[in-house]
Design an enzyme around this catalytic site. Structure first.
Site, PDB file in Angstrom:
ATOM      1  N   ARG A 162      40.578  44.485  47.452  1.00  0.00           N
ATOM      2  CA  ARG A 162      41.063  45.520  46.345  1.00  0.00           C
ATOM      3  C   ARG A 162      42.853  45.330  46.428  1.00  0.00           C
ATOM      4  NH1 ARG A 162      37.217  47.700  50.101  1.00  0.00           N
ATOM      5  NH2 ARG A 162      35.389  48.738  48.956  1.00  0.00           N
ATOM      6  N   LYS A 187      38.392  50.820  52.601  1.00  0.00           N
ATOM      7  CA  LYS A 187      38.125  52.118  52.318  1.00  0.00           C
ATOM      8  C   LYS A 187      37.679  52.670  54.014  1.00  0.00           C
ATOM      9  CE  LYS A 187      37.476  52.519  47.609  1.00  0.00           C
ATOM     10  NZ  LYS A 187      36.500  52.762  46.508  1.00  0.00           N
ATOM     11  N   HIS A 263      41.670  44.675  39.697  1.00  0.00           N
ATOM     12  CA  HIS A 263      40.225  44.684  39.879  1.00  0.00           C
ATOM     13  C   HIS A 263      39.221  43.629  39.412  1.00  0.00           C
ATOM     14  CE1 HIS A 263      38.318  47.250  42.900  1.00  0.00           C
ATOM     15  NE2 HIS A 263      37.435  47.327  42.053  1.00  0.00           N
ATOM     16  N   ARG A 266      38.598  40.816  41.612  1.00  0.00           N
ATOM     17  CA  ARG A 266      37.696  41.309  42.695  1.00  0.00           C
ATOM     18  C   ARG A 266      36.187  41.139  42.009  1.00  0.00           C
ATOM     19  NH1 ARG A 266      36.582  44.316  47.481  1.00  0.00           N
ATOM     20  NH2 ARG A 266      35.150  45.920  47.144  1.00  0.00           N
ATOM     21  N   HIS A 289      31.451  46.632  50.662  1.00  0.00           N
ATOM     22  CA  HIS A 289      30.872  47.850  50.174  1.00  0.00           C
ATOM     23  C   HIS A 289      30.178  48.658  50.954  1.00  0.00           C
ATOM     24  CE1 HIS A 289      30.740  45.928  45.632  1.00  0.00           C
ATOM     25  NE2 HIS A 289      31.857  46.547  45.959  1.00  0.00           N
ATOM     26  N   TYR A 298      26.667  43.963  40.014  1.00  0.00           N
ATOM     27  CA  TYR A 298      26.908  42.572  39.605  1.00  0.00           C
ATOM     28  C   TYR A 298      25.888  41.777  39.068  1.00  0.00           C
ATOM     29  CZ  TYR A 298      31.422  43.417  41.947  1.00  0.00           C
ATOM     30  OH  TYR A 298      32.791  44.347  42.556  1.00  0.00           O
TER      31      TYR A 298
END
Length: 339
Positions: A162, A187, A263, A266, A289, A298
């Site tokens: 990210r 995150k 992004h 990514r 994730h 995806y």
């Protein structure tokens, strides 16, 4: 109902309320701060309302909806970003309803503004491998600034990071000796260690040498910084990407989409791993994730993956060809005559 000063309560929100919310990440706080920065500029430049004179009476549902529509219609923000800005307003008005209970009706009306539905598939932008190559060829490797830009773009793609993870990278997060890795803080402060290729190592070594940096320096030393030697911002990295993207797209317009964001690199890395038959579980861990369902997007968005799946299924279902070469030739001649 008194016309309370908006700026006063906005200050209390950021200085007192948010610090007490332990579940608010640093990135969330930055996003909320950016939301109100853009909102105040909108009030000043579009509505001719001076921020210091704004009152809570004026910050109502109609004004916020008008602002959100302006973001999409005039500024061309995505629906996803619009929803993130709305989340900031919802958070502020949750604070406000306990701080100024007489504005409860106004707060409830703002809560009634709903997030717009976002299609992950439609929103996803990614580049082909050829496009990535052209993009990474764009920076001038003979200049110090070009080496920095190449290092940023290469790390964004090779690690699938990210943009904030790249911004926060410290010199000590790099390991360039074998096995070469980069440590990313994602995150929720979750740490993941990502392997990097030999090509990326060479690019990073060239960049570090040019800037007389060392990956063994203090943990406080940012890898990427601006002219003031402060770490780059999101806007700074976006500017760097768009500059080289536009140069690459100028010579290869068919390879590139109409717009780009950090992004997208990514997304591109995830797609290329998927096309290389890397298991979704590994891709999930690689991207950091929390759930496999996020990574599955995806597979749903990639037409090549769908085609391969259909072909594989068809081989097990459809009958094999039974036409001889003579019969095929005869059939083709018949088609030419009647079609």
């Amino acid at each position: 109902m008194n016309d309370y000063n908006f700026g006063k309560y906005l200050s209390i929100y950021f200085l007192r309320y948010i610090p007490s919310k332990m579940d608010y990440s640093e990135n969330t706080v930055k996003a909320y701060r950016d939301t109100f920065t853009i909102f105040l500029r909108y009030c000043t430049e579009v509505l001719n309302l001076k921020p210091e004179k704004l009152t809570l009476k004026e910050i109502n549902k109609d004004l916020i909806e008008t602002f959100l529509n302006w973001l999409i219609d005039e500024k061309r923000y995505s629906v996803r970003t619009r929803n993130q800005r709305l989340a900031a307003f919802h958070s502020y008005f949750r604070f406000l309803q306990t701080e100024v209970p007489e504005y409860l009706d106004v707060c409830n009306s703002v809560f009634s503004i709903k997030a717009k539905k976002v299609s992950n598939i439609e929103q996803m932008t990614y580049l082909s491998i050829d496009a990535i190559r052209k993009l990474l060829d764009a920076p001038n490797r003979k200049t110090i600034r070009g080496k920095r830009d190449l290092a940023i773009l290469t790390l964004l793609y090779d690690t699938g990071a990210r943009v904030q993870e790249i911004i926060d990278l410290k010199a000590s997060d790099l390991r360039l000796s074998s096995p070469a890795t980069v440590t990313l803080i994602g995150k929720g402060q979750k740490v993941r260690v990502i392997p990097i290729t030999a090509q990326t190592v060479a690019i990073m070594e060239s960049y570090l040498d040019s800037y007389q940096l060392s990956n063994e320096k203090s943990v406080t030393t940012p890898i990427f910084f601006n002219k003031q030697h402060k770490k780059l911002s999101r806007a700074g990295i976006t500017y760097i990407l768009k500059k080289h993207y536009e140069a690459a797209r100028k010579d290869n317009p068919d390879l590139f989409p109409s717009k780009i964001s950090p992004h997208a690199l990514r997304h591109s890395k995830a797609m290329h791993l998927l096309e290389a038959n890397v298991n979704l579980i590994y891709i999930r861990d690689f991207l950091g994730h929390a759930s496999i369902s996020t990574t599955e997007v995806y597979a749903k968005a990639n037409p090549e993956i769908k085609r391969k799946a259909i072909e594989t299924a068809s081989k097990n279902i459809l009958p094999e060809e039974v036409l001889s070469e003579d019969k095929k030739e005869s059939l083709l001649n018949w088609l030419k005559e009647f079609i």
